[in-house]
Write a protein that holds these residues in place. Structure first.
Motif, PDB file in Angstrom:
ATOM      1  N   GLU A 142       1.622 -33.197  17.323  1.00  0.00           N
ATOM      2  CA  GLU A 142       0.712 -32.542  16.374  1.00  0.00           C
ATOM      3  C   GLU A 142       0.279 -33.582  15.354  1.00  0.00           C
ATOM      4  O   GLU A 142       1.068 -34.033  14.532  1.00  0.00           O
ATOM      5  N   VAL A 143      -0.992 -33.977  15.422  1.00  0.00           N
ATOM      6  CA  VAL A 143      -1.506 -35.075  14.612  1.00  0.00           C
ATOM      7  C   VAL A 143      -2.587 -34.538  13.692  1.00  0.00           C
ATOM      8  O   VAL A 143      -3.459 -33.768  14.117  1.00  0.00           O
TER       9      VAL A 143
ATOM     10  N   GLU B 261     -11.970 -36.236   9.120  1.00  0.00           N
ATOM     11  CA  GLU B 261     -10.660 -35.678   9.454  1.00  0.00           C
ATOM     12  C   GLU B 261     -10.564 -35.417  10.947  1.00  0.00           C
ATOM     13  O   GLU B 261     -11.573 -35.268  11.648  1.00  0.00           O
ATOM     14  N   PHE B 262      -9.296 -35.362  11.390  1.00  0.00           N
ATOM     15  CA  PHE B 262      -8.998 -35.019  12.780  1.00  0.00           C
ATOM     16  C   PHE B 262      -7.692 -34.242  12.791  1.00  0.00           C
ATOM     17  O   PHE B 262      -6.731 -34.592  12.096  1.00  0.00           O
TER      18      PHE B 262
ATOM     19  N   SER C  32      -6.075 -25.455  13.296  1.00  0.00           N
ATOM     20  CA  SER C  32      -6.135 -25.259  11.854  1.00  0.00           C
ATOM     21  C   SER C  32      -5.473 -26.428  11.152  1.00  0.00           C
ATOM     22  O   SER C  32      -4.289 -26.712  11.366  1.00  0.00           O
ATOM     23  N   MET C  33      -6.247 -27.118  10.322  1.00  0.00           N
ATOM     24  CA  MET C  33      -5.704 -28.190   9.505  1.00  0.00           C
ATOM     25  C   MET C  33      -4.801 -27.630   8.403  1.00  0.00           C
ATOM     26  O   MET C  33      -3.820 -28.261   8.003  1.00  0.00           O
TER      27      MET C  33
ATOM     28  N   GLU D  47       0.460 -27.111   5.553  1.00  0.00           N
ATOM     29  CA  GLU D  47       1.554 -26.279   5.047  1.00  0.00           C
ATOM     30  C   GLU D  47       2.881 -26.696   5.671  1.00  0.00           C
ATOM     31  O   GLU D  47       3.914 -26.757   4.987  1.00  0.00           O
ATOM     32  N   LYS D  48       2.848 -26.975   6.928  1.00  0.00           N
ATOM     33  CA  LYS D  48       4.062 -27.448   7.599  1.00  0.00           C
ATOM     34  C   LYS D  48       4.529 -28.779   7.019  1.00  0.00           C
ATOM     35  O   LYS D  48       5.726 -29.008   6.824  1.00  0.00           O
ATOM     36  N   TYR D  49       3.573 -29.630   6.706  1.00  0.00           N
ATOM     37  CA  TYR D  49       3.905 -30.928   6.095  1.00  0.00           C
ATOM     38  C   TYR D  49       4.540 -30.741   4.716  1.00  0.00           C
ATOM     39  O   TYR D  49       5.517 -31.411   4.369  1.00  0.00           O
TER      40      TYR D  49
END
Length: 255
Positions: free
Chosen positions: A42-43, A56-57, A62-63, A68-70
C-alpha cells in the motif's frame, strides 16, 4: 565511458530545475506504482512543487484512509498506549474519589440533620452553649409559627369549602321548595276546576201524559213538561262536593 555522478545541490537555472523536477517526478511516480504492483504494498506518494502544485499517487482507492492509517501507526506507539492506559486509570480513580466524596457528604449531612432533630426534641442539650441554646430556641419559635400558619391556612380552606357546600345545599332546597309550590298550585287549580264542573243546570223529568182522543198526533200543552231552573247544588251532589273540599286546601289565589 559511464555517466558521471551528479552533485546533489539546488539547480540555479530555473529552466533546468523545472525540467529535472518533471523527469524525476515522473520517475518517482512510476517507481511507486511498480512497488505497489510487484510487492502488493500500500503506497501513498504526495509531492508539492515549488509553486505549491500538488502531485499524488495512492495504490488504494482512498488517500484519506491511507493517511488515517499512517497517523494511527505514527502517533499511537507503545509509549502512547501506556500513557492512554495511565490516563484511563487516573480518570477511573478520580471518578471513584468523587463518588466516595459525595457519599461522605451525604452521611455528614444526615448526621447534622439527626443531631438537629435530637436537639429539637430536647435531647443531648448538655453539650450546647448559651448562644447555641438561644439559636435553637429561635428555630423552635420560627418552626412553631410556621406550623400555626399552615394549620390556620388549612382551617380556612376547610371553612371555605364547607360554606360553598352550604350554598349549594341551600340553592337545591330553594329549587325543591319552588317546585313543590308549583305542584301544589297546579293540584289546587285542578280540584277547583273539578268542583266547578259539578255545578250546573238540570232538567226535571217529563211526566208521561195520556193520549187525548184522535190519532194521538197532537198533545195538549202541559206546564209540567217545561224546563225549570234549579238554584244551588242538587241534593245528590252535596256529599261529593263536601268530601272533595275537605280533602284539599284553599288555593292561595282564591279571595
Amino acid at each position: 565511458m559511464g555517466r558521471g555522478r551528479v552533485e546533489l545541490k539546488r539547480i540555479e537555472n530555473k529552466i533546468n530545475r523545472q525540467v529535472t523536477f518533471a523527469k524525476r517526478r515522473n520517475g518517482l511516480l512510476k517507481k511507486a506504482y511498480e512497488l505497489s504492483v510487484l510487492c502488493d504494498a500500500e503506497v501513498a506518494l504526495i509531492i508539492f512543487s515549488n509553486r505549491g502544485k500538488l502531485y499524488e499517487f495512492c495504490s488504494t482507492q482512498s488517500m484519506t484512509k491511507t493517511l488515517e492509517k499512517y497517523q494511527k501507526c505514527s502517533y499511537a506507539g507503545p509509549e502512547t498506549a501506556v500513557q492512554n492506559r495511565e490516563s484511563e486509570q487516573l480518570k477511573a480513580s478520580r471518578n471513584e474519589y468523587l463518588k466516595l466524596k459525595a457519599r461522605v457528604e451525604n452521611l455528614q449531612r444526615t448526621q447534622r440533620h439527626l443531631i438537629a432533630w435530637m436537639n429539637l426534641l430536647g435531647e443531648d442539650l448538655d453539650s450546647l452553649g448559651i448562644k447555641e441554646l438561644e439559636s435553637l430556641e429561635k428555630q423552635l419559635d420560627s418552626s412553631l409559627k410556621h406550623v400555626r400558619t399552615t394549620r390556620t391556612k388549612h382551617l380556612v380552606d376547610q371553612l371555605t369549602e364547607l360554606q360553598r357546600k352550604e350554598q349549594m345545599v341551600s340553592e337545591a332546597n330553594r329549587c325543591l321548595r319552588r317546585k313543590l309550590e308549583e305542584s301544589n298550585h297546579v293540584r289546587g287549580q285542578q280540584v277547583w276546576e273539578q268542583g266547578c264542573n259539578l255545578i250546573g243546570y238540570e232538567r226535571q223529568p217529563e211526566v208521561q201524559q195520556p193520549l187525548h182522543g184522535g190519532n194521538g198526533f197532537f198533545h195538549p200543552l202541559d206546564a209540567a213538561g217545561e224546563p225549570t231552573l234549579q238554584i244551588g247544588y242538587p241534593a245528590e251532589h252535596h256529599e261529593a262536593m263536601n268530601s272533595a273540599c275537605m280533602n284539599t286546601y284553599m288555593p292561595p289565589w282564591l279571595p
